[in-house]
Design an enzyme around this catalytic site. Structure first.
Site, short mmCIF file in Angstrom:
data_model
loop_
_atom_site.label_atom_id
_atom_site.label_comp_id
_atom_site.label_asym_id
_atom_site.label_seq_id
_atom_site.Cartn_x
_atom_site.Cartn_y
_atom_site.Cartn_z
N TYR A 243 -48.94 -18.32 19.40
CA TYR A 243 -47.65 -18.16 18.70
C TYR A 243 -46.50 -18.57 19.63
O TYR A 243 -45.62 -19.33 19.24
CB TYR A 243 -47.52 -16.69 18.26
CG TYR A 243 -46.15 -16.30 17.78
CD1 TYR A 243 -45.72 -16.63 16.49
CD2 TYR A 243 -45.26 -15.57 18.58
CE1 TYR A 243 -44.46 -16.26 16.04
CE2 TYR A 243 -44.01 -15.19 18.14
CZ TYR A 243 -43.62 -15.54 16.86
OH TYR A 243 -42.36 -15.17 16.41
N LYS B 149 -43.56 -21.50 19.20
CA LYS B 149 -42.12 -21.22 19.18
C LYS B 149 -41.41 -21.92 20.35
O LYS B 149 -40.26 -22.33 20.23
CB LYS B 149 -41.86 -19.71 19.22
CG LYS B 149 -42.24 -18.99 17.93
CD LYS B 149 -41.31 -19.36 16.77
CE LYS B 149 -41.62 -18.56 15.52
NZ LYS B 149 -40.73 -18.85 14.41
#
Ligand SMILES: NC(=O)c1ccc[n+]([C@@H]2O[C@H](COP(=O)([O-])OP(=O)(O)OC[C@H]3O[C@@H](n4cnc5c(N)ncnc54)[C@H](OP(=O)(O)O)[C@@H]3O)[C@@H](O)[C@H]2O)c1
Length: 215
Positions: A127, A131
């Site tokens: 994740y 990002k």
């Protein structure tokens, strides 16, 4: 009138951002995958699928403001991440925002990042990588697309609890936030409205995290 597309607008932060733009008088396309919104102009797409993404862009046409909010999020230790789960996270969190910008040619882009990029808590690396890519994209495209298009980002701290987070973990996160409380969706929607109107701001990340980044 300003036209806005908010991805993932059926629930939580995306919903609050879409409602703020609606209250501000904008026409808002409220994208969803599974959670059908009851506000704005709902448009469905699975953003991990490029054909579905392209169909969404054809339906919506040109927009002034694009809010890249939809995202996947999952705690998976490095040892358990597969190429498939890694690619899924990249497709939704990084590739979809990139091609939505390319195809919709908005004049203002707002990308939702995460304090996790600067303050990783561990266990969310795929994740965080996605990002971090979105953060780099924000600065790269702010430069490439100027002066026509401004590209900025919001990096929230923990503002809404994920389902099932234990009271103990919530309290630990609260104590790690200098302002001593969770923000809720309001400050994120407020930041999105600010960035949409900040005509001399581009390539910036607004940290809306109660000071978490500094703790
Ligand atoms: N909540 C926080 O405290 C927090 C903190 C830091 C950063 N953020 C960032 O802020 C943004 C919103 O967070 P949130 O907590 O409100 O998100 P969330 O509750 O996890 O919602 C995820 C959104 O992504 C959409 N989505 C999931 N899979 C999709 C797919 N395959 N195609 C298209 N859309 C898909 C969902 O749409 P459907 O429901 O319609 O399927 C939903 O609207 C995210 O970018 C997140 O990384 C949030």
């Amino acid at each position: 009138m300003t036209t806005v597309l908010v991805t993932g607008a059926g629930v939580r932060l995306g919903r609050a951002i879409a409602e703020a733009f609606l209250a501000d008088g904008a026409t808002v396309f409220t994208h969803y995958n599974r959670s059908v919104p009851d506000h704005g102009e709902p448009v469905q797409a699975d953003l991990t699928d490029m054909d579905s993404l392209s169909a969404l862009c054809e339906k919506v046409g040109q927009v002034d403001v694009l809010v890249n909010n939809a995202a996947g999020w999952d705690k998976v230790p490095l040892a358990d991440v597969t190429p498939e789960t890694y690619d899924w996270m990249q497709a939704l969190n990084t590739r979809a925002p990139y091609f939505l910008i390319q195809k919709l040619a908005p004049t203002c882009v707002i990308n939702l990042l995460d304090v996790e990029v600067e303050r990783p808590v561990g266990g969310y690396s795929h994740y965080t990588v996605s990002k971090a890519g979105l953060e780099g994209m924000t600065r790269a495209l702010a430069k490439e697309l100027a002066p026509r298009t401004r590209v900025n980002a919001i990096a929230p701290g923990t503002v809404l609890m994920p389902e099932g987070m234990s009271a103990e973990v919530q309290e630990r996160l609260r104590l790690a936030t200098p302002l001593g409380r969770f923000g809720g969706a309001g400050p994120i929607a407020q930041a999105a409205l600010y960035l949409a109107s900040a005509s001399w701001v581009t390539g910036q990340t607004l940290h809306v995290d109660g000071g978490r980044r500094l703790a």
